[in-house]
Design a protein around this motif. Sequence first.
Motif, short mmCIF file in Angstrom:
data_model
loop_
_atom_site.label_atom_id
_atom_site.label_comp_id
_atom_site.label_asym_id
_atom_site.label_seq_id
_atom_site.Cartn_x
_atom_site.Cartn_y
_atom_site.Cartn_z
N ASN A 231 33.75 60.30 48.68
CA ASN A 231 35.04 59.75 48.31
C ASN A 231 36.08 60.24 49.31
O ASN A 231 36.32 61.43 49.44
N ASP B 37 31.46 59.52 45.07
CA ASP B 37 31.96 58.48 44.18
C ASP B 37 31.03 57.28 44.24
O ASP B 37 30.41 57.02 45.26
N THR C 198 30.41 53.06 42.61
CA THR C 198 30.77 51.94 41.74
C THR C 198 29.57 51.00 41.64
O THR C 198 28.81 50.85 42.59
N SER D 199 31.94 49.15 37.14
CA SER D 199 32.00 50.44 36.47
C SER D 199 33.39 51.06 36.49
O SER D 199 33.62 52.10 35.87
N THR D 200 34.35 50.47 37.22
CA THR D 200 35.72 50.98 37.17
C THR D 200 36.51 50.33 36.04
O THR D 200 37.71 50.53 35.94
N ASP E 24 41.89 44.72 34.29
CA ASP E 24 41.50 46.11 34.57
C ASP E 24 41.74 46.91 33.30
O ASP E 24 42.89 47.20 32.95
#
Lengths: 74, 377
Positions: free
Chosen positions: B268, B281, B283, B303-304, B328
């Motif tokens: 990340n 990190d 996703t 996955s966010t 979101d």
Amino acid sequence: MLHLWHQMPLLCAVKILLLIIKMTDELKERLSRVIDTGRVVLQYGWIPFVVYVGWKQSTPRPNLLKLLSPLPSA
Amino acid sequence: MSDLTPVSPAAAPASAVATPAPRVYNKGFSQVKDIFNKIYQSRANLGLPNPGTTENINKEVSRDVLLTPFFFTGLKADVSKSFSLQPVFQVSHALALGSPVLPNYAFGSAYANENTMMQGNIESDLSLTGRAQRVWNSAHTSRAQFQLGDSQPAALVQLEHDYLGPDFSLTLRALNPSITSGTLSGVYTGSLLQSVTKKLALGIETLYSMPASKEVPSDVSTSYFARYTSTNWIASVQARGTGQTVLSFYKKIADKVEAGIETEIGPNPNAMLLGTGNLIDGTTSIGAKYEFRQSIFRGKIDSTGKVSCLVERQVLPILALSFAGEIDHVAKTAKVGLGLQIEAGSEEVFEQQMQLQQQMANAGAGAGTGAPSTPSA
């Protein structure tokens, strides 16, 4: 690998490129000016060039108003 | 290849005894050539397919099933006018409102014949995006891409050459090649994807960047690829030189339904620079694509906490509508996009297009479906 020898022009071009790398300052400056001009020509000339080539090759050739207006042509 | 080989002494006629024997360039060379031909023959006998390029290693997922490349926000309207289909010549006007990335107005033109393609897009701030492609023969293709403009941070010119061999693909790429700084500068990439079995392909890509200034050190990074193509699913792994690992899986569920998963794990950048978040990190995105007769639906969950969808519907042969939406759930925000596409070509072109579509539909029915290598067809 034999067919690689057909690409001799490519190898020559690389050789010339390597020669230019060892060039004088004056030549370097001139070259960068040529590249800058080329960039401007490409930026403003690319779209007209593509439109011209397309216009030249299409049958029937559309007229300029039809070509550039976003309105549907009847 | 055989037409280039010098005449071997065995092939010389018997009457040639009086005349000087045909020149044998080098005995060692002919032996090496024999070995090479044998390897070439046995490789051809394996019947390995061309694996595609490393750039397209997960194109079924990242560029077709997942809606990311098609997503937009705000309002947009595209008007395209076709003037000819053989060669293809098309002019387009694109208007957009309320989008952070799309320009207010863009004018585009595209021209393509059997082996040359030229395309350009100029935006309202006079910045240009252009592409040109030349297909030399079935194996060699050269490409050029450029982004020039005052608003862009730097001009971008990329030259590319693809060599598609019988069972491998070789790509050479140069980004912003320049010699004006005194040395050769730019970013150079070479990549190779080789079929190992009929289904498995392995690849390697090396990137070498040479900055124009002497202070910045040059950089090398190598990425590795693997792609497994089965009858109705494709799995691929990429280990990028930057530390990112991308896993993707594509499956054709039914004739018109496709699904894909993509996972990206890597260091990340925020954790290294700012000290926030996890050091590593990742996703994961799961998406599906449904193709109906008049419309295409794409949905994605990642996955966010983002849920998004994109619907494109062909209302009339000349008019298509598209809707894009994203919620979101973590940041509690939503984005909506509404688009309109008008095909305003002349009537003759429209008739030609209908004929062409009919031909393609017939050809598609004859070839049969279910081959995952060409899901977009």
